[in-house]
Design a protein around this motif. Sequence first.
Motif, PDB file in Angstrom:
ATOM      1  N   LYS A 507       0.861  -1.187   0.000  1.00 17.92           N
ATOM      2  CA  LYS A 507       0.000   0.000   0.000  1.00 17.92           C
ATOM      3  C   LYS A 507       0.895   1.234   0.000  1.00 17.92           C
ATOM      4  O   LYS A 507       1.970   1.228   0.600  1.00 17.92           O
ATOM      5  N   LEU A 508       0.448   2.292  -0.683  1.00 18.41           N
ATOM      6  CA  LEU A 508       1.221   3.523  -0.775  1.00 18.41           C
ATOM      7  C   LEU A 508       0.437   4.689  -0.176  1.00 18.41           C
ATOM      8  O   LEU A 508      -0.763   4.826  -0.430  1.00 18.41           O
ATOM      9  N   TRP A 509       1.119   5.509   0.602  1.00 17.22           N
ATOM     10  CA  TRP A 509       0.614   6.822   0.970  1.00 17.22           C
ATOM     11  C   TRP A 509       1.452   7.826   0.188  1.00 17.22           C
ATOM     12  O   TRP A 509       2.646   7.994   0.457  1.00 17.22           O
ATOM     13  N   VAL A 510       0.844   8.487  -0.775  1.00 15.35           N
ATOM     14  CA  VAL A 510       1.568   9.385  -1.677  1.00 15.35           C
ATOM     15  C   VAL A 510       1.332  10.826  -1.254  1.00 15.35           C
ATOM     16  O   VAL A 510       0.212  11.337  -1.355  1.00 15.35           O
ATOM     17  N   LEU A 511       2.386  11.506  -0.779  1.00 12.54           N
ATOM     18  CA  LEU A 511       2.304  12.900  -0.362  1.00 12.54           C
ATOM     19  C   LEU A 511       2.674  13.796  -1.542  1.00 12.54           C
ATOM     20  O   LEU A 511       3.654  13.532  -2.245  1.00 12.54           O
ATOM     21  N   ASP A 512       1.895  14.856  -1.740  1.00 15.64           N
ATOM     22  CA  ASP A 512       2.161  15.739  -2.884  1.00 15.64           C
ATOM     23  C   ASP A 512       2.901  17.009  -2.496  1.00 15.64           C
ATOM     24  O   ASP A 512       3.219  17.839  -3.358  1.00 15.64           O
ATOM     25  N   GLY A 513       3.204  17.201  -1.207  1.00 14.74           N
ATOM     26  CA  GLY A 513       3.922  18.393  -0.771  1.00 14.74           C
ATOM     27  C   GLY A 513       3.025  19.568  -0.445  1.00 14.74           C
ATOM     28  O   GLY A 513       3.501  20.606   0.028  1.00 14.74           O
ATOM     29  N   SER A 514       1.723  19.434  -0.685  1.00 14.67           N
ATOM     30  CA  SER A 514       0.775  20.515  -0.382  1.00 14.67           C
ATOM     31  C   SER A 514      -0.199  20.126   0.723  1.00 14.67           C
ATOM     32  O   SER A 514      -1.209  20.784   0.927  1.00 14.67           O
ATOM     33  N   GLY A 515       0.086  19.016   1.387  1.00  7.33           N
ATOM     34  CA  GLY A 515      -0.767  18.559   2.480  1.00  7.33           C
ATOM     35  C   GLY A 515      -1.652  17.388   2.132  1.00  7.33           C
ATOM     36  O   GLY A 515      -2.235  16.758   3.020  1.00  7.33           O
ATOM     37  N   ASN A 516      -1.798  17.100   0.829  1.00  7.09           N
ATOM     38  CA  ASN A 516      -2.680  16.010   0.406  1.00  7.09           C
ATOM     39  C   ASN A 516      -1.954  14.670   0.438  1.00  7.09           C
ATOM     40  O   ASN A 516      -0.775  14.586   0.082  1.00  7.09           O
ATOM     41  N   ILE A 517      -2.682  13.628   0.844  1.00  5.29           N
ATOM     42  CA  ILE A 517      -2.135  12.269   0.873  1.00  5.29           C
ATOM     43  C   ILE A 517      -3.107  11.359   0.137  1.00  5.29           C
ATOM     44  O   ILE A 517      -4.269  11.230   0.517  1.00  5.29           O
TER      45      ILE A 517
END
Length: 629
Positions: A507-517
């Motif tokens: 499973k992946l938790w992908v952070l975009d650098g703007s607070g979204n996961i």
Amino acid sequence: MSQLIVENLTKSVGEKTLFRDISFTIVNGEKVGLIGINGTGKSTLLSIIAGTEDVDSINKEHPNKYSISYLPQTPVVDPEKTVMETVFMSDAPIIKLNLEYEYALAALSLDSSSIENQERFTRLQNEMDARLAWDLNTKARMVLTKLGIDTFDKKMGKLSGGQQKRVALAKVIIEPADILLLDEPTNHLDVQSITWLQEYLKSEQGAVMFITHDRYFLDEVSTHIYELADRTLYAHTGNFADYLESKAIREEMAEATDAKMRNRYRTELKWIRRGAKARSTKQKARIGRFEELQENLKKEGPAGDMDVSLKTSRLGKKVIEAQDISKAYGNKKIIERFSCILQAGDRIAIVGPNGAGKTTLMKLFAEDLQPDSGSIEKGSTVKIAHFHQQLPIMDENKRIIEYIRETSNDIEDSNGIRISATQMLERFLFPSSSHGTPIGKLSGGERKRLYLLKLLMEQPNVLLLDEPTNDLDIETLSVLETFIDSFPGVVLTISHDRFFLDRTSTKLWVLDGSGNIEVLYGLYSDYLELETAKNNDVTPKKAIQEPQTQQPAVTKKRMTYSEKKEWESIEKDVENVEAKIESTEAQMVEFGSNYDRLRELTKELDGLNAEYERLIERWSYLQEISESH
């Protein structure tokens, strides 16, 4: 063709001999991956070749104008120098000219009215033109940008340790050299930078010798593998997959390693082969045959197989639940209203660009930080082990065995068998002869391995691993991967090591650098392939988190006359190819120590497997037609 010849190299550190009378030759264009357990002398060997380390004895030959460019594991930089000054610090005349130009440009920007500054700048501009030096200047900026450095006038002392190493790597890359010596060049690089670096090194005309724990990188770049073990250097022709296959066969022939140890090499080889490049050519039939071999190897293993599984603390139904957690630093949002429920067996990779907040998120679950809003609730039975990027302070006078016994003198494995601290050290690749060694004499990688073992012996049921692969050798990573395979609790991992994440996360938790996961299911390499396809505006071969949809029924056609004849003989054709595969595999065992013959047989086996896959697919197609009528 320029080449470096090293003969009769012996190096001792105190009473310990790292290697004795080793010899090798590196030819222009070769890409040599150097591997071995931490403490065997990999970094020392690179520094000896670079001429920065004394030796007991050596004969070294190379052309008179042979140049070496060397990246140590921890580069020393001048904190007062800017990024561009650091990159252009060299004895090479063309690089010196670029440095003078950078100084002149800086002086002109400070005082453009100065006639002296104008004349100096004009003179150096003309000299750059005459000596075609602009290409190097452009290359330096391009390489820095590709490695994630986009501020060229910033002082080195203002950069993080990881950024400083990236600048040092850029400096080494742009220097004209006959051989590049790179000690852990992928540390502190994100996946995009690693991918760029591997393509750059593959196209490099000179020789390259490098140390890395990144097995996909090692497999993609290497033309040769050098392994340091038992004070000896073993040379293997081919990439990392070729090395693994040769080693697996050699271990089986020697019968000196139990089935699980052999299976580890087979498992690693399977994962190397399923990488992005391999997935486009390997078919299900080939994978099925390989998995069958895996199962056979497991069944043949004796009762005393190596086992690193430990009994863990009991984990109740409630593990960790996060409810609308948010975290910001000033105006920068790191995590915005993220919720999740962690359950036993979860294997989660936390991924995203550098600075996106991956470590911050992990620290929130470790309770090293508190969220600005929202809540994180832990079950009463949760016991967390947090592996930090930075090692804790360790008493350098304390001996290895004493350090481990601080946690426990013995521990229970998953089968209820008591294991002593000495046995656990041996399982984590510390031979009994090293147990009395003071921690101060260990390499950085050995200290990380010791710290990891201490954490695991605390019998946690939740593992938080922040960049565990940096500075750990491949053998230790294999042991850790095997441990995670049997670990019943939760594992959260931050890493740029694609192979390690593929092996340990689903499973992946992908952070975009703007607070979204974003939460995704699948392998990290599949996610990267999907992102690359999106960026290139092409259809990906495989989508991650792809829903299962019902395919419309297809009306089967009747067999033609030629297909009927083919159906009558295809099973015999399959049997013949299977027999040839078995014969070739037997020959590979027979010629296990003859690497040239082994490579020929490996190519032959690849061809036979490809034919086997073609026949199996054809057989499946004809069978469907036969059964539909």
